[in-house]
Write an enzyme that holds these catalytic residues in place. Structure first.
Site, PDB file in Angstrom:
ATOM      1  N   TRP A  35       0.821  -1.210   0.000  1.00  0.00           N
ATOM      2  CA  TRP A  35       0.000   0.000   0.000  1.00  0.00           C
ATOM      3  C   TRP A  35       0.852   1.256   0.000  1.00  0.00           C
ATOM      4  O   TRP A  35       0.544   2.246  -0.666  1.00  0.00           O
ATOM      5  CB  TRP A  35      -0.965  -0.038   1.188  1.00  0.00           C
ATOM      6  CG  TRP A  35      -1.999   1.040   1.209  1.00  0.00           C
ATOM      7  CD1 TRP A  35      -2.331   1.818   2.270  1.00  0.00           C
ATOM      8  CD2 TRP A  35      -2.855   1.457   0.131  1.00  0.00           C
ATOM      9  NE1 TRP A  35      -3.333   2.694   1.920  1.00  0.00           N
ATOM     10  CE2 TRP A  35      -3.667   2.495   0.611  1.00  0.00           C
ATOM     11  CE3 TRP A  35      -2.998   1.055  -1.206  1.00  0.00           C
ATOM     12  CZ2 TRP A  35      -4.621   3.145  -0.173  1.00  0.00           C
ATOM     13  CZ3 TRP A  35      -3.945   1.704  -1.997  1.00  0.00           C
ATOM     14  CH2 TRP A  35      -4.743   2.724  -1.477  1.00  0.00           C
TER      15      TRP A  35
ATOM     16  N   LYS B 132     -12.924  -4.005   9.625  1.00  0.00           N
ATOM     17  CA  LYS B 132     -13.266  -4.726   8.387  1.00  0.00           C
ATOM     18  C   LYS B 132     -12.247  -5.833   8.106  1.00  0.00           C
ATOM     19  O   LYS B 132     -12.578  -6.834   7.463  1.00  0.00           O
ATOM     20  CB  LYS B 132     -13.399  -3.744   7.213  1.00  0.00           C
ATOM     21  CG  LYS B 132     -12.124  -2.985   6.847  1.00  0.00           C
ATOM     22  CD  LYS B 132     -11.373  -3.653   5.722  1.00  0.00           C
ATOM     23  CE  LYS B 132     -10.054  -2.955   5.454  1.00  0.00           C
ATOM     24  NZ  LYS B 132      -9.277  -3.609   4.377  1.00  0.00           N
TER      25      LYS B 132
ATOM     26  N   GLY C  86     -10.593   3.331   3.433  1.00  0.00           N
ATOM     27  CA  GLY C  86     -11.543   2.997   2.381  1.00  0.00           C
ATOM     28  C   GLY C  86     -11.013   1.910   1.463  1.00  0.00           C
ATOM     29  O   GLY C  86      -9.893   1.428   1.607  1.00  0.00           O
TER      30      GLY C  86
END
Length: 320
Positions: free
Chosen positions: A11, A187, A132
């Site tokens: 990332w 999540k 997100g």
């Protein structure tokens, strides 16, 4: 804008690539002995993307901090405190810190912005989070997505959204820092549960997992002082496709391989996050059956199939 991205993993490298692509002056900073840094330094590419010549690659942390107006950090969440012990040795006044990782500190139960707050005066060094859905494999192909930037500092939040938005990533202004951080961290735990269902051949139960998981995390966000509806936004429910279904999701892959008895060598943030959320649930008296099931399998040696069967065969109750 001069931006330094600290962290050269999947990332972190994608963030550096993206911010350069939309016109910022970017430096990518990593640890000199880290394989991902060595690969980018020597070959200017990794398994996901290729760096253009315009991105500076350095292992000089002091230089990276000094040159930056905005410091973006993308490392394993459980190492943020020790990493900030090094970063805070440099002058951070007037700089913006943007956290691009998802987790809760296990030792303290603190959100990551709170961890940074232990080292900086946020009136001088404001902190934001970037959360997100999205995967580097999609972004480098030009496939767009939507993300969120949140902060307690409204001016900083608006500045970052305006500077970072493009046709590839549309940013929304977050309105609940607690919910944005807890939702984003949680999540990954739901992602591990989804992978376990895949490994057992119970993929059709992922619809129920999504519905109940969102409701569960909404309860936790509310108990912590946030807006429970944040769980239904991009930080959590909006990230489910990328986390519960994508073949590139590390957390989903971790859960699936665990069930199959296979090793997974890459970082799955949901593992330690399940422990942190379990502790928060106990502390605040919040019913977190999915978190508790994942925690039980990972840290108490409970049987995966039995745990998931119990999860979906709980006593009769009203849905809402």
């Amino acid at each position: 804008m001069n931006i330094s991205v600290l962290g050269c993993g999947r990332w972190g490298s994608c963030i550096a690539w993206y911010l350069d692509k939309i016109g910022h002056q970017v430096a990518s900073c990593g640890l000199s002995d880290a394989p991902e840094f060595i690969q980018l330094k020597n070959y200017r590419k990794n398994d996901y993307l290729t760096f253009p010549d315009s991105i500076e690659v350095t292992d000089d942390l002091g230089y990276a901090v000094d040159r930056a107006e905005v410091i973006v950090i993308s490392i394993s969440s459980q190492y943020l405190r020790s990493y900030f012990e090094e970063i805070s040795k440099f002058n951070l006044d007037g700089k913006i810190i943007v956290l691009c990782m998802k987790g809760v500190e296990v030792a303290t139960g603190k959100r990551l912005s709170q961890v940074v707050g232990d080292f900086v005066d946020q009136s001088k060094t404001p902190v934001a989070v970037w959360v997100g859905p999205g995967h580097p494999q999609d972004y480098v192909k030009g496939i767009p997505n939507c993300m969120v930037i949140d902060s307690d500092n409204q001016e900083v939040k608006e500045k970052l959204v305006n500077e970072f938005t493009s046709e590839l990533i549309r940013f929304y202004l977050g309105t609940d820092l607690i919910g944005s951080e807890i939702g984003a961290a949680a999540k990954n735990v739901i992602g591990i549960a989804a992978g376990m269902l895949d490994g057992l051949g119970y993929t059709s139960l992922k619809g129920a997992l999504m519905a109940r998981g969102t409701r569960e995390i909404a309860r936790l966000i509310k108990a912590l002082g946030g807006n429970e509806f944040s769980a239904y936004g991009l930080c959590h429910l909006g990230d489910y496709e990328a986390t519960l279904f994508s073949p590139w999701s590390h957390n989903r892959m971790y859960g699936e391989r665990l069930v199959k008895g296979e090793k997974f060598e890459k970082l799955a943030e949901g593992v330690m996050t399940s422990k942190a959320l379990y502790k928060l649930g106990q502390e605040y008296g919040v019913d977190l059956p999915i978190v508790e099931s994942v925690y039980g399998v990972l840290f108490e040696g409970k049987d995966v199939e039995e745990s998931l069967r119990k999860l979906f065969l709980r006593s009769v109750k009203e849905e809402f």
